[in-house]
Scaffold this motif. Structure first.
Motif, mmCIF file in Angstrom:
data_model
loop_
_atom_site.group_PDB
_atom_site.id
_atom_site.type_symbol
_atom_site.label_atom_id
_atom_site.label_comp_id
_atom_site.label_asym_id
_atom_site.label_seq_id
_atom_site.Cartn_x
_atom_site.Cartn_y
_atom_site.Cartn_z
ATOM 1 N N GLY A 1 17.274 -0.610 -10.204
ATOM 2 C CA GLY A 1 18.424 1.034 -10.124
ATOM 3 C C GLY A 1 17.616 1.401 -9.271
ATOM 4 N N CYS A 2 16.984 0.866 -7.637
ATOM 5 C CA CYS A 2 17.289 1.168 -7.011
ATOM 6 C C CYS A 2 17.667 1.911 -5.745
ATOM 7 N N GLU A 3 17.829 2.199 -4.724
ATOM 8 C CA GLU A 3 18.482 2.545 -4.067
ATOM 9 C C GLU A 3 18.622 1.536 -2.393
ATOM 10 N N ILE A 4 19.942 1.717 -2.292
ATOM 11 C CA ILE A 4 20.444 -0.028 -1.953
ATOM 12 C C ILE A 4 20.978 0.490 -0.183
ATOM 13 N N VAL A 5 20.992 -0.055 0.532
ATOM 14 C CA VAL A 5 22.137 0.633 1.637
ATOM 15 C C VAL A 5 22.496 -0.890 2.256
ATOM 16 N N CYS B 1 11.002 2.789 -3.467
ATOM 17 C CA CYS B 1 11.853 2.088 -2.737
ATOM 18 C C CYS B 1 13.084 1.705 -2.504
ATOM 19 N N LEU B 2 13.290 1.977 -1.617
ATOM 20 C CA LEU B 2 14.777 1.180 -0.933
ATOM 21 C C LEU B 2 15.198 0.176 0.123
ATOM 22 N N GLY B 3 15.901 -0.930 -0.496
ATOM 23 C CA GLY B 3 16.361 -1.304 0.204
ATOM 24 C C GLY B 3 17.381 -1.600 0.714
ATOM 25 N N ILE B 4 17.163 -2.953 1.740
ATOM 26 C CA ILE B 4 18.984 -3.204 2.922
ATOM 27 C C ILE B 4 18.918 -4.480 2.322
ATOM 28 N N GLU B 5 20.566 -4.479 2.670
ATOM 29 C CA GLU B 5 21.282 -5.783 1.770
ATOM 30 C C GLU B 5 22.013 -5.640 2.743
ATOM 31 N N VAL C 1 0.627 -1.409 -0.139
ATOM 32 C CA VAL C 1 -0.259 0.456 -0.424
ATOM 33 C C VAL C 1 0.791 1.098 -0.452
ATOM 34 N N GLY C 2 0.082 2.355 -0.419
ATOM 35 C CA GLY C 2 0.642 3.303 -0.410
ATOM 36 C C GLY C 2 1.655 3.907 -1.248
ATOM 37 N N ASP C 3 3.197 4.893 -0.998
ATOM 38 C CA ASP C 3 3.703 5.378 -2.464
ATOM 39 C C ASP C 3 5.586 4.875 -1.761
ATOM 40 N N SER C 4 5.904 4.545 -0.550
ATOM 41 C CA SER C 4 7.262 4.507 -0.691
ATOM 42 C C SER C 4 6.862 3.092 0.005
ATOM 43 N N LEU C 5 8.145 2.345 0.147
ATOM 44 C CA LEU C 5 8.678 0.768 0.188
ATOM 45 C C LEU C 5 10.101 0.283 0.594
ATOM 46 N N LEU C 6 9.785 0.128 2.139
ATOM 47 C CA LEU C 6 11.314 -0.930 2.176
ATOM 48 C C LEU C 6 11.245 -3.092 2.052
ATOM 49 N N GLU C 7 12.737 -2.866 1.539
ATOM 50 C CA GLU C 7 12.402 -4.317 1.024
ATOM 51 C C GLU C 7 13.396 -4.537 2.097
ATOM 52 N N ILE C 8 13.207 -5.971 3.007
ATOM 53 C CA ILE C 8 14.612 -6.127 4.068
ATOM 54 C C ILE C 8 14.553 -7.439 3.378
ATOM 55 N N GLY C 9 16.214 -7.526 2.980
ATOM 56 C CA GLY C 9 16.830 -8.631 2.488
ATOM 57 C C GLY C 9 16.664 -8.637 1.301
ATOM 58 N N CYS C 10 16.590 -7.755 0.322
ATOM 59 C CA CYS C 10 16.176 -7.480 -0.680
ATOM 60 C C CYS C 10 16.629 -7.649 -1.804
#
Length: 210
Positions: A108-112, A90-94, A65-74
């Motif tokens: 193509g997303c930002e990854i931390v 999208c922002l990903g954590i890896e 839902v919404g428009d901002s998304l965080l994926e953990i272990g992406c």
């Protein structure tokens, strides 16, 4: 009742590993120790479909839902690629640097590059996704609390995980060393009070909670 010598069965039906060992997730995970390659994982997310004709990424996306998304272990980045094409920022954590590079290039997303417990941001996300991650956690309660601290008002958390649902179907191969818990549906209901239980394929169940 499921029996495995490396697990104990809790009163709520969850199987918990007796002597869990923390896997070094900052090292390469995909493509070593018998795991499929990260390229194979891209196919698993984009190319393989369930009986309804939905890919893993498509199935996960419909709960967001919404428009901002965080994926953990992406890793491998296939889900974020699809989500970013469908309105989400999208922002990903890896935790693995090598995988982070692959995910960044593919999605193509930002990854931390970090573990969830070390991730700090002032941003709050309308959807947080952790696909096949929480069963690896040595401290799932802290994992969930951290997720909730990053959630925007009226947001939702989407977990995909191998779990023991009431129909009794499961994959024996999910009882692997790095899977610390194989959660039961009773445990998940009592703990997380989810609004949705669903299944992509056996071994990839989805729970959604707020």
């Amino acid at each position: 009742m499921i029996y495995h010598p490396d697990y104990t069965t809790l009163s709520n039906g969850t199987l918990k590993r007796i002597n869990p060992q923390e896997y070094p997730y900052s090292d390469t995970y995909w493509g070593v120790d018998g795991h499929s390659s990260i390229e194979d994982q891209v196919f698993n997310c984009h190319g393989f479909v369930n009986e309804a004709g939905e890919t893993k990424a498509e199935f996960l996306l419909k709960f967001c839902v919404g428009d901002s998304l965080l994926e953990i272990g992406c890793a491998p980045g296939a889900f974020m690629r699809l989500a970013s094409q469908n309105r989400f920022k999208c922002l990903g954590i890896e935790p693995c640097e090598e995988h982070s590079v692959f995910v960044r290039d593919h999605s193509g997303c930002e990854i931390v590059t970090t573990l969830l417990e070390d991730f700090e941001t002032d941003q709050r996300f309308s959807t947080i996704v952790a696909a096949d991650i929480i069963e690896h956690s040595l401290n799932p309660k802290a994992f969930v609390e951290k997720c909730r601290s990053l959630l925007a008002p009226n947001g939702r958390i989407v977990f995909m995980l191998p779990a023991l649902y009431d129909d009794g179907l499961y994959r024996p191969q999910d009882l692997m060393p790095e899977h610390i818990n194989l959660f039961s549906q009773q445990h998940l209901r009592e703990w997380l009070n989810p609004i949705i239980f669903d299944r992509w394929v056996v071994g990839h169940e989805v729970i959604v909670f707020e």
